[in-house]
Design a protein around this motif. Structure first.
Motif, PDB file in Angstrom:
ATOM      1  N   ALA A  59      -4.927  33.197  -6.620  1.00  0.00           N
ATOM      2  CA  ALA A  59      -4.237  32.039  -5.357  1.00  0.00           C
ATOM      3  C   ALA A  59      -3.101  32.519  -4.490  1.00  0.00           C
ATOM      4  CB  ALA A  59      -4.679  31.264  -5.810  1.00  0.00           C
ATOM      5  N   VAL A  60      -2.053  33.412  -5.443  1.00  0.00           N
ATOM      6  CA  VAL A  60      -0.962  33.424  -4.611  1.00  0.00           C
ATOM      7  C   VAL A  60      -1.263  34.426  -4.073  1.00  0.00           C
ATOM      8  CG1 VAL A  60       1.844  34.323  -5.223  1.00  0.00           C
ATOM      9  CG2 VAL A  60       0.088  32.181  -6.658  1.00  0.00           C
ATOM     10  N   VAL A  61      -2.176  35.376  -4.503  1.00  0.00           N
ATOM     11  CA  VAL A  61      -2.075  37.026  -3.469  1.00  0.00           C
ATOM     12  C   VAL A  61      -3.174  36.784  -2.555  1.00  0.00           C
ATOM     13  CG1 VAL A  61      -3.314  39.675  -4.312  1.00  0.00           C
ATOM     14  CG2 VAL A  61      -2.330  37.981  -6.169  1.00  0.00           C
ATOM     15  N   ILE A  62      -4.505  35.798  -3.182  1.00  0.00           N
ATOM     16  CA  ILE A  62      -4.797  35.513  -1.674  1.00  0.00           C
ATOM     17  C   ILE A  62      -3.913  35.416  -0.165  1.00  0.00           C
ATOM     18  CG2 ILE A  62      -6.400  33.991  -0.674  1.00  0.00           C
ATOM     19  CD1 ILE A  62      -8.225  34.365  -3.007  1.00  0.00           C
ATOM     20  N   PHE A  63      -3.279  34.003  -0.920  1.00  0.00           N
ATOM     21  CA  PHE A  63      -2.248  33.941   0.214  1.00  0.00           C
ATOM     22  C   PHE A  63      -0.919  34.849   0.995  1.00  0.00           C
ATOM     23  CE2 PHE A  63       2.203  32.018   0.720  1.00  0.00           C
ATOM     24  CZ  PHE A  63       2.585  31.701   2.149  1.00  0.00           C
ATOM     25  N   LEU A  64      -0.597  35.962  -0.406  1.00  0.00           N
ATOM     26  CA  LEU A  64       0.061  37.472   0.705  1.00  0.00           C
ATOM     27  C   LEU A  64      -0.712  37.595   1.564  1.00  0.00           C
ATOM     28  CD1 LEU A  64       2.291  38.117  -2.469  1.00  0.00           C
ATOM     29  CD2 LEU A  64       2.762  35.831  -0.441  1.00  0.00           C
ATOM     30  N   LEU A  65      -1.934  38.158   1.219  1.00  0.00           N
ATOM     31  CA  LEU A  65      -3.093  38.426   1.488  1.00  0.00           C
ATOM     32  C   LEU A  65      -3.285  37.968   3.373  1.00  0.00           C
ATOM     33  CD1 LEU A  65      -5.415  40.453  -1.012  1.00  0.00           C
ATOM     34  CD2 LEU A  65      -3.831  42.061   0.740  1.00  0.00           C
ATOM     35  N   LEU A  66      -3.090  37.192   3.020  1.00  0.00           N
ATOM     36  CA  LEU A  66      -3.563  36.228   4.427  1.00  0.00           C
ATOM     37  C   LEU A  66      -2.424  36.035   5.369  1.00  0.00           C
ATOM     38  CD1 LEU A  66      -5.079  32.982   3.545  1.00  0.00           C
ATOM     39  CD2 LEU A  66      -6.143  35.526   4.466  1.00  0.00           C
ATOM     40  N   ARG A  67      -1.409  35.895   4.940  1.00  0.00           N
ATOM     41  CA  ARG A  67       0.311  36.106   5.992  1.00  0.00           C
ATOM     42  C   ARG A  67       0.146  37.307   6.450  1.00  0.00           C
ATOM     43  NH1 ARG A  67       3.938  31.697   6.414  1.00  0.00           N
ATOM     44  NH2 ARG A  67       5.170  33.570   6.863  1.00  0.00           N
ATOM     45  N   ASP A  68       0.243  39.192   5.555  1.00  0.00           N
ATOM     46  CA  ASP A  68       0.004  39.949   6.007  1.00  0.00           C
ATOM     47  C   ASP A  68      -0.956  40.515   7.166  1.00  0.00           C
ATOM     48  OD1 ASP A  68       1.235  42.276   5.121  1.00  0.00           O
ATOM     49  OD2 ASP A  68      -1.175  43.414   4.614  1.00  0.00           O
ATOM     50  N   ARG A  69      -2.299  40.148   6.555  1.00  0.00           N
ATOM     51  CA  ARG A  69      -2.377  39.618   8.049  1.00  0.00           C
ATOM     52  C   ARG A  69      -2.703  39.585   9.613  1.00  0.00           C
ATOM     53  NH1 ARG A  69      -9.144  39.048   7.306  1.00  0.00           N
ATOM     54  NH2 ARG A  69      -9.019  40.964   5.368  1.00  0.00           N
ATOM     55  N   ASN A  70      -1.956  38.097   8.801  1.00  0.00           N
ATOM     56  CA  ASN A  70      -1.042  37.025  10.375  1.00  0.00           C
ATOM     57  C   ASN A  70      -0.544  37.415  11.120  1.00  0.00           C
ATOM     58  OD1 ASN A  70      -3.300  35.481  10.025  1.00  0.00           O
ATOM     59  ND2 ASN A  70      -2.035  33.774   8.153  1.00  0.00           N
ATOM     60  N   THR A  71       0.750  38.155   9.933  1.00  0.00           N
ATOM     61  CA  THR A  71       1.844  39.031  10.881  1.00  0.00           C
ATOM     62  C   THR A  71       1.073  40.792  11.484  1.00  0.00           C
ATOM     63  OG1 THR A  71       2.240  39.989   8.509  1.00  0.00           O
ATOM     64  CG2 THR A  71       3.719  37.829   8.623  1.00  0.00           C
TER      65      THR A  71
ATOM     66  N   ALA B 197      11.700  33.601  -0.599  1.00  0.00           N
ATOM     67  CA  ALA B 197      10.293  32.527  -1.165  1.00  0.00           C
ATOM     68  C   ALA B 197       9.467  34.425  -1.841  1.00  0.00           C
ATOM     69  CB  ALA B 197       9.387  32.454  -0.160  1.00  0.00           C
ATOM     70  N   LEU B 198       9.074  35.016  -0.951  1.00  0.00           N
ATOM     71  CA  LEU B 198       8.199  35.922  -1.412  1.00  0.00           C
ATOM     72  C   LEU B 198       8.554  36.546  -2.994  1.00  0.00           C
ATOM     73  CD1 LEU B 198       6.580  38.235  -1.610  1.00  0.00           C
ATOM     74  CD2 LEU B 198       7.915  39.914  -0.234  1.00  0.00           C
ATOM     75  N   GLN B 199       9.815  36.939  -2.851  1.00  0.00           N
ATOM     76  CA  GLN B 199      10.209  37.060  -4.814  1.00  0.00           C
ATOM     77  C   GLN B 199       9.213  36.225  -6.208  1.00  0.00           C
ATOM     78  OE1 GLN B 199      12.861  39.536  -6.974  1.00  0.00           O
ATOM     79  NE2 GLN B 199      11.498  38.946  -8.042  1.00  0.00           N
ATOM     80  N   GLY B 200       9.750  34.498  -4.880  1.00  0.00           N
ATOM     81  CA  GLY B 200       9.614  33.304  -5.960  1.00  0.00           C
ATOM     82  C   GLY B 200       7.995  33.508  -6.337  1.00  0.00           C
ATOM     83  N   LEU B 201       6.850  33.409  -5.158  1.00  0.00           N
ATOM     84  CA  LEU B 201       5.623  33.878  -5.211  1.00  0.00           C
ATOM     85  C   LEU B 201       5.474  35.004  -6.411  1.00  0.00           C
ATOM     86  CD1 LEU B 201       5.012  33.162  -1.494  1.00  0.00           C
ATOM     87  CD2 LEU B 201       4.566  31.614  -3.610  1.00  0.00           C
ATOM     88  N   LEU B 202       6.031  36.216  -6.185  1.00  0.00           N
ATOM     89  CA  LEU B 202       5.301  37.149  -7.052  1.00  0.00           C
ATOM     90  C   LEU B 202       6.225  37.276  -8.336  1.00  0.00           C
ATOM     91  CD1 LEU B 202       7.524  39.919  -5.037  1.00  0.00           C
ATOM     92  CD2 LEU B 202       4.105  39.586  -5.354  1.00  0.00           C
ATOM     93  N   VAL B 203       6.992  35.513  -8.903  1.00  0.00           N
ATOM     94  CA  VAL B 203       7.039  35.721 -10.253  1.00  0.00           C
ATOM     95  C   VAL B 203       6.198  34.603 -10.070  1.00  0.00           C
ATOM     96  CG1 VAL B 203       9.231  34.026 -11.219  1.00  0.00           C
ATOM     97  CG2 VAL B 203       9.767  35.684 -10.116  1.00  0.00           C
TER      98      VAL B 203
END
Length: 406
Positions: free
Chosen positions: A388-400, A218-224
C-alpha cells in the motif's frame, strides 16, 4: 570521472568482496551457537543473546556509520569496520563469560558488520547513473554470498579445532584482507564520479533527480514504514522455516535446505531487481518484489507437502531478495545524495528491526494458536501494508510527473 565507467565497476568489485568478508558478522554466531551454549552451560534463550545483540548493533550501525560516510566518505568507516570486526572476534575468542562474548558480538562485530552493508551501498550508488540499480543489487548480494561461504568455512574450523580458535582465525583473515581492499577505494583523480562536488571520500553531492511532492522527512518516514512492514512479513519463512518443517514431520535437514534455497534465490532476485530498477525505477522494482513475496506467503498456507514447500521457498527467495536494495535505489532517486549514507542506513535499520520483531511475533502467534497458519496470515497482512505504501508513492510519482508536463 565518468559515471558507470571502468573505475566505477572496479569499486563495485571491491565493494562485493568487502561485503562478503564483513558479512561474516551476520552468520558466525548462528553456526557456533551450540558449541557456545555447551561451553558456557546456559539454556538456548541465554545462548541466543549474542545473536540478538549482534542484530541490534548491525541495525544501529547502518544508520550511524551511514552518517559518518556522508561526512568523510567510505575509507575511514570501512577501515574502522575491519578493526572493530577483528577486535570483536579476538575478544569474543577469549571471553571468559557469555556476557562478554555477547557484548563483543553486539558492540564490535554487529556494529562493524554494518559498514559493509548500507553505507557501502550508499557509496556504490554515487559512482553509477544508468546502471545504479544493478550496481546496488550486486553490492547487496555480498551479504548473501557471505551466508553461503562463511558457515561452510566456520564448520570446517569447528571440525579441526574449536569455536575459539575459529574466531581468532576470522579475526586475522578480516584484518589482513579488508584494510588493503578498502585502500583500493581511494578516488584516483580529483572531481566527482558524476561531475559533482565531493567530500573527502569521493562521495557525490548532487541532489536526487526526481520529486514526489513530499518533504524528505515525509518520504523517509514512509520508506521506514514500508521497510518495517516488508521485513516483518519476510521474517516468517526465513526465521521459522526449519521449525515449520520439524512440526510437519520432515525434520531439520529439509528446512535448512529450503533456507539455503531462499538465499540462492535471493541473490538471483537482487540482480533481476537491479535490472528492473534501472529500466523502470526503484518503486516498480520494490512493488514487484512485494507482490511476489505476498504471493509466496499466501502459497505457504495451502501447500505444505515437501515438494511444494521447496518450490514455494524458491518463489519466496526469488521475490524477497530484491526488496532491500530497492530502498537504496529509491533513496538515491528521490532524496539528496549528500545524505544518502544516513538515509539508506536508516531505512535498512528499520528493515532489520522488522526482521527482529517479525521473528518474535511469528513465534508468539504460534504459541497462541499452536500453528503457523495464523503467522503466515500475519505476515501477509504486513506485506499488504508495504504494498500500500509503495502504490501510494507510485501514484504520487505519476501525479507529479503529470503536473510537471503541464
Amino acid at each position: 570521472m565518468r559515471p558507470d565507467g571502468a573505475y566505477a565497476w572496479f569499486r563495485l568489485a571491491i565493494a562485493i568482496l568487502l561485503s562478503t568478508l564483513g558479512g561474516v558478522g551476520m552468520w558466525s554466531v548462528v553456526v557456533v551457537l551450540p558449541a557456545v551454549q555447551a561451553e558456557f552451560g546456559v539454556d538456548r534463550a541465554e545462548a541466543s543473546l549474542p545473536y540478538t545483540l549482534a542484530m541490534v548493533g548491525f541495525a544501529l550501525g547502518n544508520y550511524l556509520v551511514g552518517r559518518w560516510v556522508d561526512r568523510v566518505g567510505i575509507i575511514l568507516p570501512v577501515i574502522g569496520s575491519a578493526l572493530a570486526l577483528s577486535a570483536g572476534y579476538a575478544l569474543a575468542a577469549v571471553a571468559p563469560t557469555l556476557l562478554l562474548f555477547a557484548l563483543a558480538q553486539g558492540f564490535l562485530i554487529g556494529f562493524g558488520t554494518a559498514a559493509t552493508f548500507g553505507p557501502l551501498l550508499a557509496d556504490v550508488s554515487h559512482w553509477f547513473q544508468r546502471r545504479r540499480g544493478i550496481a546496488i543489487a550486486c553490492a547487496a548480494s555480498g551479504n548473501y554470498l557471505a551466508g553461503a561461504l562463511w558457515p561452510t568455512i566456520i564448520k570446517w574450523g569447528l571440525a579441526v579445532g574449536d569455536w575459539r580458535s575459529t574466531y581468532l582465525t576470522i579475526a586475522l583473515i578480516l584484518i589482513v584482507t579488508m584494510v588493503p581492499l578498502t585502500l583500493l577505494l581511494r578516488a584516483r583523480v580529483h572531481g566527482g564520479p558524476l561531475g559533482a562536488d565531493l567530500s573527502a571520500g569521493g562521495v557525490a553531492k548532487s541532489p536526487g533527480t526526481r520529486d514526489l511532492g513530499l518533504s524528505p522527512a515525509a518520504l523517509q518516514g514512509l520508506l521506514v514504514v514500508a521497510g518495517l512492514a516488508c521485513c516483518i512479513a519476510m521474517s516468517m519463512p526465513q526465521v521459522h522455516i526449519v521449525a515449520y518443517c520439524v512440526d510437519l514431520g520432515y525434520g531439520i535437514a529439509p528446512g535448512a535446505d529450503m533456507l539455503a534455497l531462499m538465499m540462492v534465490g535471493g541473490v538471483v532476485s537482487r540482480l533481476i531487481s537491479g535490472v528492473i530498477a534501472d529500466r523502470l525505477g526503484g518503486l516498480i522494482a520494490l512493488l514487484i518484489g512485494s507482490v511476489g513475496q505476498g504471493l509466496a506467503l499466501a502459497l505457504y498456507i495451502p501447500f505444505d507437502g515437501l515438494t511444494s514447500l521447496y518450490l514455494v521457498s524458491l518463489i519466496f527467495g526469488l521475490s524477497q531478495g530484491g526488496i532491500i536494495p530497492s530502498y537504496a535505489v529509491i533513496v538515491r532517486e528521490y532524496l539528496p545524495a549528500r545524505e544518502a549514507g544516513q538515509r539508506i542506513g536508516f531505512v535498512i535499520m528499520a528493515t532489520i528491526f522488522g526482521m527482529a520483531i517479525g521473528g518474535w511475533m511469528s513465534g508468539w502467534i504460534y504459541d497462541l494458536t499452536g500453528s503457523y497458519a495464523a503467522a503466515f496470515l500475519n505476515g501477509l497482512a504486513w506485506n499488504l501494508v508495504n504494498a500500500a505504501v509503495v502504490i501510494f508513492l507510485l501514484l504520487r510519482d505519476r501525479n507529479t510527473r503529470r503536473v510537471a508536463m503541464g
